[in-house]
Design a protein around this motif. Structure first.
Motif, short mmCIF file in Angstrom:
data_model
loop_
_atom_site.label_atom_id
_atom_site.label_comp_id
_atom_site.label_asym_id
_atom_site.label_seq_id
_atom_site.Cartn_x
_atom_site.Cartn_y
_atom_site.Cartn_z
N VAL B 2 -18.73 7.30 -9.05
CA VAL B 2 -17.88 8.19 -8.27
C VAL B 2 -16.44 7.68 -8.27
O VAL B 2 -15.49 8.45 -8.49
N MET B 3 -16.30 6.37 -8.06
CA MET B 3 -14.96 5.79 -8.04
C MET B 3 -14.27 5.97 -9.40
O MET B 3 -13.10 6.30 -9.49
N PHE B 4 -15.06 5.75 -10.44
CA PHE B 4 -14.50 5.89 -11.80
C PHE B 4 -14.03 7.32 -12.04
O PHE B 4 -12.92 7.55 -12.53
N ARG B 7 -10.87 7.95 -10.07
CA ARG B 7 -9.71 7.29 -10.64
C ARG B 7 -9.23 8.05 -11.88
O ARG B 7 -8.04 8.26 -12.07
N ARG B 8 -10.18 8.47 -12.71
CA ARG B 8 -9.81 9.19 -13.92
C ARG B 8 -9.13 10.52 -13.57
O ARG B 8 -8.18 10.92 -14.22
N PHE B 9 -9.61 11.17 -12.50
CA PHE B 9 -9.01 12.43 -12.08
C PHE B 9 -7.58 12.21 -11.62
O PHE B 9 -6.68 12.98 -11.93
N LEU B 10 -7.38 11.13 -10.85
CA LEU B 10 -6.04 10.84 -10.36
C LEU B 10 -5.08 10.56 -11.51
O LEU B 10 -3.91 10.95 -11.48
N GLN B 11 -5.61 9.89 -12.55
CA GLN B 11 -4.75 9.61 -13.70
C GLN B 11 -4.36 10.89 -14.42
O GLN B 11 -3.34 10.95 -15.10
N LEU B 12 -5.16 11.92 -14.26
CA LEU B 12 -4.91 13.18 -14.96
C LEU B 12 -3.67 13.88 -14.41
O LEU B 12 -2.96 14.56 -15.15
N ASP B 295 -14.32 10.80 -21.47
CA ASP B 295 -14.29 9.51 -20.79
C ASP B 295 -15.43 9.41 -19.78
O ASP B 295 -16.10 8.37 -19.67
N LEU B 296 -15.65 10.49 -19.04
CA LEU B 296 -16.72 10.49 -18.05
C LEU B 296 -18.08 10.39 -18.74
O LEU B 296 -18.97 9.67 -18.30
N LEU B 297 -18.20 11.12 -19.85
CA LEU B 297 -19.43 11.10 -20.63
C LEU B 297 -19.74 9.69 -21.12
O LEU B 297 -20.86 9.19 -21.03
N TYR B 298 -18.68 9.06 -21.63
CA TYR B 298 -18.82 7.70 -22.15
C TYR B 298 -19.29 6.76 -21.04
O TYR B 298 -20.21 5.97 -21.21
N ALA B 299 -18.67 6.89 -19.87
CA ALA B 299 -19.01 6.01 -18.76
C ALA B 299 -20.44 6.26 -18.31
O ALA B 299 -21.15 5.35 -17.89
N TRP B 300 -20.86 7.51 -18.41
CA TRP B 300 -22.22 7.86 -17.99
C TRP B 300 -23.24 7.34 -18.99
O TRP B 300 -24.29 6.83 -18.62
N LEU B 301 -22.90 7.45 -20.28
CA LEU B 301 -23.83 6.98 -21.33
C LEU B 301 -23.86 5.46 -21.41
O LEU B 301 -24.88 4.87 -21.72
N ASP B 302 -22.73 4.83 -21.17
CA ASP B 302 -22.63 3.39 -21.34
C ASP B 302 -22.02 2.78 -20.07
O ASP B 302 -20.81 2.66 -19.96
N PRO B 303 -22.87 2.39 -19.12
CA PRO B 303 -22.37 1.94 -17.81
C PRO B 303 -21.42 0.74 -17.90
O PRO B 303 -20.64 0.51 -16.99
N ARG B 304 -21.48 -0.01 -19.02
CA ARG B 304 -20.65 -1.22 -19.10
C ARG B 304 -19.17 -0.92 -18.97
O ARG B 304 -18.42 -1.71 -18.43
#
Lengths: 337, 308
Positions: B2-4, B7-12, B295-304
């Motif tokens: 959620v935080m990620f 943060r990504r939304f705010l950067q947008l 970016d969200l997809l990537y974070a979801w697929l790869d939690p690292r």
């Protein structure tokens, strides 16, 4: 200081791989003790740690010399550069003396590739068009390296608010794809009315720099806390000098790889812009312009379009291959596998 | 997560404002008066000029202009073309065609790219691998417009397998050839990415474990290697969909596809600033949103990567 650190850890390493090799080559594992006798300790002691360790660049060069991909691409690039510098050595026909009597004629003695619709010599135009394409590619790459490299290095090294601002700035320019951005710029009256090599370069640099900035930032970020930077600071070097003298030289490898590949894409971008009528002015001889001019005749006289396209593709291919070869050579970890 | 996402939304937000400001600035506020350019540099009746300036809000200060433009953008009030059509209606007509083209190109590059990439990656250094690598390099090096012309000439004209240009309605079957051309360059990247990813994961510990516990080669490849290797490929395809949705100016031009790219190119040639700004802003938004999704997809697929 930094030079003394590496040899100390070096002699310990050769033992392990050599021992492992001895084990696997025999295939049959009889005992679980590493066969130390394969590498006598005396041999290890003989390792000369007074000699200067091979630098990344010397190591890469030794690897590159044996790579066919590198040799072919380097030879091609040298050829392209020579052609761009001295086109008169390769073509004796004046590319601008066109005779409508020859319009769209086929090949004949002295004119190996035939004529364009305007009666110009296709081969000669192909040779003379090299310079404009290469100039745009090289100048754009230099511009992108200067702007993107500076921005990326400062952002990665100093971090904090500077990094945040520069990263957002890069994102803003990154949001417009290269060709789209360059088209928008080039249709501005100020650009459209003064078209030259420079307007194309400025447009491409303006939207090409964020990529190099990202790569540079990543590379600098990796190195800024390295031991040799700490050491140089301990020896009294200012923060900025440490960046310029130690961090940047050690971050160059990935930047050079990306720059080489980008050079190829910038040449394609220039040709695409010229093809759309928004690149180099018609007075400048370039592959993109010639392809664009040959387009209406492509069904009757495809050679006029295909020859400059071939020259363009080979040039771009050689820069991409060079980048590929450099990537392999400059990344020893990937190479050993 | 959620935080990620937050943060990504705010950067947008700064990117959205910055990019639209940049586009607006480039088209309307640079040296070289667009109104003067409209009349071909010849003197214009003062009343006409004043009316035109008022129509495009050019009589207002720059920040007011930008604010009005943003307001119009959000309310989809994009102005009119020179022929009096609503820009939003023109875009609405062109967009489905571009979307169809983009989806076909994406399907082509995903299916063939992963297929060839996996085989090449599993047989690294063999003949198939080198052939695919060389072919992909050549495809990357040849400019799209050359590929387009050659395929149009060979497949469309000489062999007669497909219509060389697309008709007004742009049905699916006529878009096959343009989609092929559009997808070829990305196909090369997908192949190289899949290959690199596969050959990197082949030596991973979990693959050795899977082999050691007696799984069949097929199962190791499909379930273990492929699933882990496809993460970067999926994100590349997502970003590419964003780029493809932005319309392919060159490909659409060659095959006369009535999509967004063609619309933009025609507008640029005719100097229709309102259409140019509207289309480019739209494309920027699509591109930025696609990158966010990736970016969200990537974070979801790869939690690292969430914690980086």
């Amino acid at each position: 200081m930094s030079e003394n650190l590496t040899p100390e850890t070096e002699p310990a390493q050769p033992v392990a791989p050599a021992a492992r090799q001895g084990k696997t080559s025999s295939r049959v594992i009889e005992h679980f003790v590493a066969p130390l006798e394969d590498t006598p300790l005396a041999a290890v002691d003989k390792v000369d740690n007074t000699a200067a360790p091979l630098s990344l660049w010397a190591d890469a060069w030794r690897n590159l010399r044996k790579q066919p991909l590198f040799i072919i691409s380097a030879l091609l690039i040298v050829l392209v550069v020579v052609v761009a510098g001295f086109p008169q050595w390769f073509a004796s026909v004046d590319p601008t003396s066109c005779d409508l009597a020859n319009s769209a004629e086929g090949a004949r003695a002295g004119h190996p590739l035939g004529f364009t619709l305007q009666g110009c010599d296709v081969y000669s135009r192909m040779i003379y068009g090299t310079r404009a394409s290469l100039t745009v590619g090289v100048l754009t790459t230099i511009g992108v390296l200067v702007i993107g490299g500076t921005m990326g290095a400062l952002a990665g090294y100093y971090g904090g608010w500077l990094d945040a601002i520069l990263a957002r700035l890069g994102d803003i320019f990154f949001a417009l794809p290269l060709i789209l951005g360059a088209i928008v710029i080039n249709q501005l009256p100020a650009f459209r009315d003064n078209r030259s090599v420079w307007t194309v370069v400025v447009a491409l640099v303006l939207f090409g720099w964020p990529q190099i900035a990202r790569i540079t930032r990543g590379a600098v970020l990796e190195n800024r806390n390295a031991d040799f930077v700490t050491a140089s600071k301990a020896l009294g070097l200012s923060r900025f000098s440490a960046l310029v003298r130690h961090v940047i030289p050690n971050s160059l490898a990935p930047i050079i790889v990306v720059a080489s590949i980008s050079l190829g894409t910038f040449i394609v971008a220039e040709a695409t812009l010229s093809f759309l009528g928004l690149g180099l002015p018609g007075s400048v001889m370039s592959w993109g312009n010639d392809i664009s001019a040959a387009q209406p005749q492509v069904r009757n006289n495809p050679g006029v379009l295909l020859w400059p396209a071939l020259a363009l593709s080979i040039t771009v291919l050689s820069f991409i291959m060079l980048g590929d070869a450099l990537r392999d050579a400059l990344d020893p970890k990937a190479r050993k596998r | 997560m959620v935080m990620f996402t937050l943060r990504r939304f705010l950067q947008l937000i700064p990117v959205f404002f910055g990019a639209t400001l940049l586009v607006y600035f480039l088209v309307f506020a640079t040296p070289g008066d667009p109104i003067a350019a409209l009349s071909g540099g010849k003197p214009m009746a003062p009343a006409v000029e004043a009316a035109l300036r008022a129509q495009y809000n050019l009589d207002q200060p720059f920040w007011v202009q930008y604010g009005l433009y943003l307001k119009n953008l959000v309310t989809l009030n994009l102005g009119q073309t020179f022929s009096g059509q609503e820009v939003s209606a023109v875009i609405a007509r062109a967009y489905p065609v571009t979307a169809r083209l983009a989806i076909m190109a994406l399907a082509f590059e995903a299916i063939f790219g992963v297929f060839f990439g996996v085989i090449a990656g599993l047989r690294k250094g063999k003949l198939f691998d080198s052939t695919v690598l060389v072919a992909s390099l050549i495809v990357i090096a040849v400019p799209t417009f050359v590929l387009g012309f050659v395929l149009q000439l060979v497949v469309g004209v000489q062999l007669g397998w497909a219509r060389p240009t697309v008709s007004g309605a742009a049905p699916w079957n006529e878009l096959i050839l343009p989609a092929l051309v559009l997808g070829l360059v990305s196909l090369a990247y997908v192949i190289r990415l899949t290959r690199a990813s596969i050959s990197e994961n082949m030596n991973a510990d979990y693959v050795r474990t899977a082999t050691a516990k007696g799984l069949s080669r097929r199962r190791v490849v499909v379930v273990h290697i492929l699933r882990n290797s496809l993460i970067p490929v999926v994100t590349f395809l997502g970003a590419d969909l964003g780029a493809l949705m932005g319309g392919a100016i060159v490909t659409e031009g060659i095959f006369n596809v009535p999509g967004v790219g063609n619309l933009l190119y025609q507008a640029i040639l005719k100097g229709e600033s309102a259409t140019v700004v509207a289309v480019v802003s739209l494309l920027v938004i699509v591109f930025v949103v696609a990158n966010l999704v990736v970016d969200l997809l990537y974070a979801w697929l790869d939690p690292r990567i969430r914690y980086v």
